[in-house]
Design a protein around this motif. Structure first.
Motif, short mmCIF file in Angstrom:
data_model
loop_
_atom_site.label_atom_id
_atom_site.label_comp_id
_atom_site.label_asym_id
_atom_site.label_seq_id
_atom_site.Cartn_x
_atom_site.Cartn_y
_atom_site.Cartn_z
N LYS A 147 44.62 -24.14 23.36
CA LYS A 147 43.91 -22.95 22.89
C LYS A 147 44.61 -21.64 23.26
N PHE A 148 45.50 -21.70 24.24
CA PHE A 148 46.04 -20.47 24.81
C PHE A 148 46.75 -19.56 23.78
N PRO A 149 47.65 -20.09 22.90
CA PRO A 149 48.29 -19.20 21.92
C PRO A 149 47.27 -18.52 21.00
N GLY A 150 46.23 -19.26 20.61
CA GLY A 150 45.20 -18.68 19.76
C GLY A 150 44.44 -17.57 20.46
N GLN A 151 44.19 -17.76 21.76
CA GLN A 151 43.50 -16.71 22.53
C GLN A 151 44.33 -15.43 22.56
N LEU A 152 45.65 -15.58 22.72
CA LEU A 152 46.52 -14.40 22.74
C LEU A 152 46.51 -13.70 21.39
N LEU A 153 46.56 -14.48 20.31
CA LEU A 153 46.56 -13.88 18.97
C LEU A 153 45.26 -13.11 18.71
N GLN A 154 44.15 -13.59 19.26
CA GLN A 154 42.88 -12.87 19.10
C GLN A 154 42.97 -11.48 19.72
N PHE A 155 43.56 -11.39 20.90
CA PHE A 155 43.71 -10.08 21.53
C PHE A 155 44.65 -9.20 20.73
N LEU A 156 45.71 -9.77 20.18
CA LEU A 156 46.64 -8.99 19.36
C LEU A 156 45.98 -8.50 18.08
N GLU A 157 45.00 -9.26 17.58
CA GLU A 157 44.30 -8.87 16.35
C GLU A 157 43.19 -7.85 16.61
N GLY A 158 42.99 -7.48 17.86
CA GLY A 158 42.03 -6.41 18.14
C GLY A 158 40.89 -6.78 19.05
N ILE B 1 49.40 -8.73 13.15
CA ILE B 1 50.36 -9.65 13.73
C ILE B 1 51.67 -9.59 12.95
N GLU B 2 52.77 -9.36 13.62
CA GLU B 2 54.08 -9.27 12.98
C GLU B 2 54.71 -10.67 12.94
N ASP B 3 55.86 -10.75 12.21
CA ASP B 3 56.55 -12.04 12.11
C ASP B 3 56.93 -12.58 13.47
N SER B 4 57.32 -11.67 14.36
CA SER B 4 57.64 -12.08 15.73
C SER B 4 56.92 -11.16 16.69
N VAL B 5 56.38 -11.73 17.74
CA VAL B 5 55.60 -10.99 18.73
C VAL B 5 56.29 -11.10 20.08
N LYS B 6 56.70 -9.97 20.63
CA LYS B 6 57.32 -9.99 21.96
C LYS B 6 56.22 -10.08 23.01
N VAL B 7 56.33 -11.09 23.87
CA VAL B 7 55.34 -11.31 24.93
C VAL B 7 56.07 -11.25 26.27
#
Length: 564
Positions: A115-126, A3-9
Motif C-alpha cells: 500500500k505504501f506507494p499508493g499512500q505517497l501518491l495520495q499525498f502528492l495528489e493533494g 502527478i508527473e511522469d517521474s516523481v523525485k522522492v
C-alpha cells in the motif's frame, strides 16, 4: 499537485536498513529515489535535487523532525514540496506538532509494502491531514514553546561549556605568573555577555598583563573585504579608524595555516609590499598577530570532529574523554558553526611594543598566549553563536505573529488579541469596536495588473491604515484583501468616524486607475461591530462585523455600515 511522469522522492532516515527497504520499494516508476542519513544532509540533497516529495523520520540524529519540516517550508526553493512523516510514535500530540510544522501527513511504521506507494501518491495528489480546528491554536502554541525551549537549551549548553572552562583553572596555577595572566584574562572574558564587550576586554587585558604598548581587535568586513580595527588600546580612535587593508582568503590561509598566533620579529618577514608599507606607517617593527579561529591546515585536512577535538584537548583533555552528552552537544554546535564562512566572522588581535622597543614576548609566554588565543577563540565564537540564537528567537517570535506581505499582525494573532480585548473590556466594563475592511473589486485589480501589483497595493493600503489610526489600535490582515482593526475604548460612532476617514483616505491614494471599476479608483467597504452591544465574545463580534461588511457590499460598496 498533479502527478508527473517521474516523481523525485527524498527519504531522510538515519536507519540504514530502513533506507534499504524504501529504496527497493521506490525504485520503480514513477519514483526517482534519493536518500540522506540526517537532517542537514537531507537539506543539502533537497536543494540540489528539488524533490516533489520528502519522506522523513521524526527522530533524526542532528535535528528534530518538526524543526526540519519548518526549515524546509521556510526555504524559498522548497516551499512547494510535500512532506510526509514516517514514524512509529503513537502519541497524538507528536503527530499534531508534525502537521503544524508543515507536514502534509504521516504514515505509521511498520509500513505496508503493497500500500505504501499508493499512500505517497495520495499525498502528492493533494491529500493533507490537518489538526482539528479547536486544537490548532493550542498545538501551534505548544510547538512554538518547544522551539523556544530548544533554543534556550542550546544557549544553556553553551553556558555550561563556559562554566566547565573554570574547572580547569585550578590545574594551571602552578605554572607561575604567565599562567596566572592567562587565567585572569579568561576569568574576565567569562563575564562578557556580548561580542562588543569581549573585544574591549581581551585587548585591554592582554596589553596590561603581558605588557604590550599597543593592541587592536580587527575584523574582516565580508562586503568590502577589508580588515578594519574595531577597538584599540594605546592609540586615538581617529587614528585607528583610518586604517583599512584589503584582504583575500589566501592571505589569511598563508599566515594562519598551522597555528593561531603569528610572531613577526622583523618586517622583512612580510612579503606583501603593500602590507609592509602599511605597517611601516603604523610605526611598528615587530608585532604579534593572533587569529580567533581554527588553524587553516587543521580545518582543511580533517573531518568536522577532528577539527574540534584537538582544540578542546589542548585545554580540556578530561572533558573530551568523558562519555558526556553536554560535550557532545557543544561539539555538534561548533561543527555547524565552524563553516568556511566563519573565517570572516572570526576576530584578529594585533599587539606590539612600538614605544618601549622591548622584545615582544619570551618563548614560554608565547606558548601561554597561544593557549589563551585558542581558548578565547571558542569563547568568542560561543558569544557570536548566542547572539545569533537570540536574533533567531526574536525573528521567529515576530514571524509567528506577523503577516509577511503587509507586516501587519496576522490572523492568528488577531484572534488572540481580540479574545484578550474581550476579557479586558469585561473586567473593566468598557467598550471597544471591531472594524472589518475589504478592498472593493480587488480581483479586477489583480486581473488587470497582476498579483505583484496587487501585493504592492495591499502593502500601501496596510501602511496607510497604520498611519491613520491610533497607536492603541491594532491593525491586522484578516486574509486575502480583508483587514481588521481592533479599537480599544472606541464607541460604535467613533469607530464609524475612523472607518469613514480610512475610506476617504484610500479613495484619494494615488493608485493606477482601472476602467473596469465603477469609480476607476480602488475603494474599501467597512463593517463595524462593538462590544458589548453587538457581541459578548470574539466569535459574535467577528460574525456581526462581517454581516455589516456584507451589508456595505450589497449597498453599493465604498461605504461604512454598522450592525443593527
Amino acid at each position: 499537485m498533479p502527478i508527473e511522469d517521474s516523481v523525485k522522492v527524498l527519504y531522510i532516515e538515519d536507519d540504514y536498513s530502513a533506507r534499504i527497504l524504501l529504496k527497493k520499494i521506490l525504485t520503480r516508476p514513477p519514483f526517482l529515489y534519493f536518500e540522506a542519513a540526517d537532517g542537514m544532509e537531507g537539506m543539502k540533497v533537497a536543494l540540489q535535487q528539488h524533490p516533489q516529495l520528502i519522506i522523513m523520520d521524526i527522530d533524526l540524529p542532528d535535528i528534530r523532525g518538526d524543526e526540519l519540516a519548518t526549515k524546509i517550508k521556510h526555504t524559498n526553493e522548497l516551499k512547494g514540496v510535500v512532506i510526509v512523516a514516517l514514524t512509529a510514535l503513537k502519541e497524538e500530540d507528536a503527530k499534531e506538532k508534525i502537521l503544524i510544522a508543515g507536514c502534509a501527513g504521516f504514515i505509521t511504521k511498520p509500513i505496508d509494502v503493497q500500500k505504501f506507494p499508493g499512500q505517497l501518491l495520495q499525498f502528492l495528489e493533494g491529500k493533507k491531514e490537518v489538526v482539528e480546528s479547536e486544537r490548532r491554536e493550542i498545538v501551534h502554541q505548544e510547538y512554538e514553546k518547544s522551539i523556544v525551549e530548544h533554543l534556550t537549551q542550546k544557549v544553556k549548553e553553551l553556558e555550561i561549556f563556559n562554566k566547565k572552562l573554570e574547572s580547569t583553572s585550578q590545574r594551571l596555577k602552578e605554572h607561575g605568573q604567565s599562567l596566572e595572566n592567562v587565567l585572569g584574562i579568561l576569568s574576565s572574558l567569562q563575564t562578557c555577555t556580548n561580542p562588543v564587550a569581549f573585544k574591549k576586554i581581551i585587548v585591554d587585558e592582554i596589553c596590561q598583563r603581558f605588557q604590550f604598548d599597543r593592541g587592536a581587535f580587527i575584523e574582516v568586513d565580508s562586503e568590502s573585504m577589508t580588515m578594519q580595527i574595531k577597538y584599540a588600546r594605546g592609540m586615538m580612535q581617529e587614528e585607528w579608524e583610518k586604517y583599512r587593508f584589503p584582504v583575500e582568503t589566501p592571505f589569511i590561509y598563508k599566515y594562519f595555516e598551522d597555528n593561531n598566533v603569528l610572531l613577526v620579529r622583523n618586517l622583512s618577514q612580510i612579503e606583501d609590499t603593500k602590507l609592509r608599507g602599511l605597517l611601516e606607517n603604523f610605526k611598528t617593527n615587530q608585532f604579534i598577530f593572533a587569529y580567533l579561529g581554527t588553524p587553516i591546515s587543521q580545518y582543511q585536512s580533517s573531518s568536522s570532529r577532528e577539527r574540534i577535538l584537538p582544540l578542546l584537548e589542548s585545554f580540556m583533555p578530561s572533558l573530551v574523554n568523558q562519555e558526556d552528552l553536554d560535550i557532545e552537544v557543544i561539539i555538534n554546535n561548533l561543527e555547524e558553526y565552524l563553516s568556511s564562512e566563519s573565517l570572516y566572522r572570526a576576530g584578529f588581535i594585533f599587539l606590539d611594543n612600538y614605544q618601549s622597543k622591548t622584545n615582544l614576548i619570551s618563548g614560554g609566554e608565547y606558548r601561554f598566549l597561544e593557549t589563551l588565543i585558542r581558548t578565547a577563540s571558542y569563547m568568542y565564537q560561543n558569544l557570536t553563536l548566542m547572539e545569533q540564537l537570540r536574533f533567531l528567537f526574536v525573528k521567529a517570535e515576530k514571524e509567528a505573529i506577523t503577516d509577511s506581505l503587509t507586516e501587519l499582525y496576522n490572523y492568528r494573532y488577531f484572534l488572540l488579541q481580540l479574545n484578550r480585548e474581550v476579557s479586558r473590556a469585561q473586567r473593566h466594563k468598557s467598550v471597544f469596536s471591531l472594524i472589518m475592511i475589504d478592498i472593493d473589486f480587488f480581483k479586477n485589480y489583480n486581473d488587470a495588473y497582476g498579483h505583484q501589483a496587487g501585493d504592492l497595493i495591499l502593502r500601501r493600503i496596510a501602511q496607510a491604515m497604520l498611519e491613520n489610526t491610533r497607536n492603541s489600535d491594532m491593525v491586522c490582515r484578516y486574509g486575502g484583501e480583508e483587514f481588521c482593526i481592533i479599537c480599544p475604548e472606541l464607541t460604535k460612532e467613533d469607530a464609524k468616524k475612523t472607518a469613514e476617514k480610512l475610506r476617504q483616505m484610500v479613495q484619494t491614494l494615488e493608485l493606477p486607475k482601472i476602467k473596469s471599476l465603477p469609480t476607476e479608483n480602488l475603494t474599501i467597504s467597512s463593517g463595524i461591530a462593538s462590544f458589548p452591544d453587538d457581541g459578548s465574545n470574539a466569535y459574535q463580534l467577528i460574525l456581526n462585523a462581517d454581516k455589516a461588511l456584507y451589508k456595505a457590499k450589497e449597498s453599493g460598496r465604498n461605504q461604512v455600515c454598522v450592525i443593527n
